[in-house]
Write an enzyme that holds these catalytic residues in place. Structure first.
Site, PDB file in Angstrom:
ATOM      1  N   LYS A   1      30.089  39.866  37.464  1.00  0.00           N
ATOM      2  CA  LYS A   1      32.291  39.003  38.622  1.00  0.00           C
ATOM      3  C   LYS A   1      32.453  40.053  39.393  1.00  0.00           C
ATOM      4  O   LYS A   1      31.959  41.014  40.310  1.00  0.00           O
ATOM      5  CB  LYS A   1      32.629  39.553  36.863  1.00  0.00           C
ATOM      6  CG  LYS A   1      34.560  39.450  37.473  1.00  0.00           C
ATOM      7  CD  LYS A   1      35.379  40.119  36.472  1.00  0.00           C
ATOM      8  CE  LYS A   1      36.589  40.396  36.668  1.00  0.00           C
ATOM      9  NZ  LYS A   1      36.960  40.742  35.038  1.00  0.00           N
TER      10      LYS A   1
ATOM     11  N   GLU B   1      49.583  45.727  34.159  1.00  0.00           N
ATOM     12  CA  GLU B   1      48.873  46.210  33.375  1.00  0.00           C
ATOM     13  C   GLU B   1      48.168  48.519  33.401  1.00  0.00           C
ATOM     14  O   GLU B   1      48.543  48.642  34.593  1.00  0.00           O
ATOM     15  CB  GLU B   1      47.158  46.346  34.075  1.00  0.00           C
ATOM     16  CG  GLU B   1      46.266  46.720  33.473  1.00  0.00           C
ATOM     17  CD  GLU B   1      44.803  45.695  33.823  1.00  0.00           C
ATOM     18  OE1 GLU B   1      43.573  45.796  33.828  1.00  0.00           O
ATOM     19  OE2 GLU B   1      44.953  44.691  35.095  1.00  0.00           O
TER      20      GLU B   1
END
Length: 393
Positions: free
Chosen positions: A147, A197
């Site tokens: 990723k 977050e």
């Protein structure tokens, strides 16, 4: 839940100034006054309790107490690249306030006049960003890279300077469930945003985190359709794969430093005003009493949600593909006290403000199944958190 004294509750009405650090959280919310000492030391070894960075933090706390600051806190931001200087300081005074009262006050604040935009530029432009995504998606199809997180900016110039405290009120009112932050920077500019977050919260010997990876745009006009979008996200193989990379890496990093660690196998859905997110609540207890919120946050940063996986190789791709330095974007922002308690969130859904100049940031995780067009759209939705606060789309 917040536990505030009568004096602390009064501070919910304290106005935000250009020089104040402001951080609003469901756990604890605080605002600062003055600046006792600045800590610009890079946090490259910040995850090492005995490293140079943590030694400088302890010395700064000791100096503050020697000068009569009874309960010193370290506040500010650390950049994406921890080899770069930090933007941290110990204020002369720090007060807690009621987040709920601040939410109510922000909702009642005058909307004001939207700024007149004289220029607006995407960095990079759409075609270049899509080419970046295509290269990263191809790279992640190889065995050594899983990723890469790629980001983009929007630079905006306004005809008149933007009022940062007024902008914060709008951000708070439009994003009531987020973590809100306002960080005064050494060059006179301001970092501000509404992050969804939580990177790391520590209280006593317990800590928690709520990593996000995998998102989908909400449809607020149709409750049934909106719910269906969330359900599709929950069962999306591409997004579940991306999310699992993040939680597995965080588990591996935290496990050696924990006497207890719980990382659920399945994520849950959370929402912001614009997006559904896959989220996993992580909880644990530290094995070393000298561990702090800041040392654990530095240990985790950047998670694969902000860089990719594996970290070293994904960061090489970021440096090669992104045509700018992220600086504080994609870093972490928050606070830590001398006892090691504190809270740090990921520096996303954010921007920097310098008079008439505004820079906004958003990123997306790229895996083999990523579509360049979809990633452009996803980053656009993430940018909308800040754009809407300016009355833009």
């Amino acid at each position: 839940m917040e536990t505030l004294s009568a004096d602390e509750r009064k501070t919910s009405s304290v106005p935000l100034s250009q020089e104040s650090f402001f951080f609003a959280s469901p756990w604890k919310s605080l605002i600062t006054h003055g600046r006792f000492a600045t800590l610009a030391c890079p946090a490259a070894d910040g995850g090492d309790i005995n490293g140079n960075f943590q030694q400088q933090v302890r010395r700064a706390f000791a100096a503050a107490k020697e000068k009569g600051i009874q309960r010193p806190v370290l506040v500010g931001a650390i950049p994406f690249d921890t080899r770069k200087p930090s933007a941290l300081f110990i204020p002369e005074r720090c007060e807690q306030f009621s987040r709920q009262q601040r939410l109510q006050a922000a909702g009642q604040a005058p909307i004001g006049i939207d700024p007149v935009i004289s220029s607006r530029q995407a960095i990079p432009e759409k075609e270049q960003f899509m080419a970046m995504v295509a290269r990263a998606a191809e790279a992640t199809s190889q065995p050594d890279l899983d990723k890469v997180v790629l980001s983009r900016l929007i630079d905006i110039t306004t005809e008149e300077p933007v009022d940062a405290p007024a902008l914060m009120d709008r951000l708070i009112a439009m994003n009531p469930t987020s973590y809100h932050f306002h960080v005064p920077l050494a060059d006179g500019s301001t970092l501000l945003g509404a992050s969804p977050e939580l990177l790391l919260r520590k209280s006593g010997d317990t800590f928690s985190s709520l990593p996000l990876a995998g998102s989908a745009r909400r449809d607020r006009s149709n409750a049934g359709l909106d719910q269906a979008i969330g359900e599709r996200l929950m069962y999306s193989q591409k997004d579940r794969y991306e999310h699992r990379l993040v939680t597995s890496a965080m588990h591996d990093v935290l496990k050696p430093r924990s006497k207890y660690l719980a990382v659920p196998d399945k994520p849950e859905l959370i929402t912001t005003s614009t997006l559904w997110h896959l989220a996993t609540p992580i909880e644990g207890k530290v094995s070393n009493e000298r561990e702090t919120a800041l040392s654990l946050a530095c240990l985790l940063h950047p998670t694969p949600a902000l860089s990719g996986f594996p970290n070293a190789l994904s960061r090489q791709w970021i440096e090669e593909l992104e045509p700018f330095d992220r600086e504080l974007f994609g870093g972490m922002v928050g606070w830590c006290d001398e006892e090691g308690n504190g809270e740090w969130v990921v520096t996303i859904r954010c921007g920097t403000l310098a008079g008439k100049r505004i820079r906004l940031f958003a990123g997306a995780g790229i895996v083999p199944a990523s579509s360049p067009e979809s990633e452009w759209q996803e980053t656009g939705v993430k940018l909308s958190t800040m754009l809407q606060a300016f009355g833009l789309k």
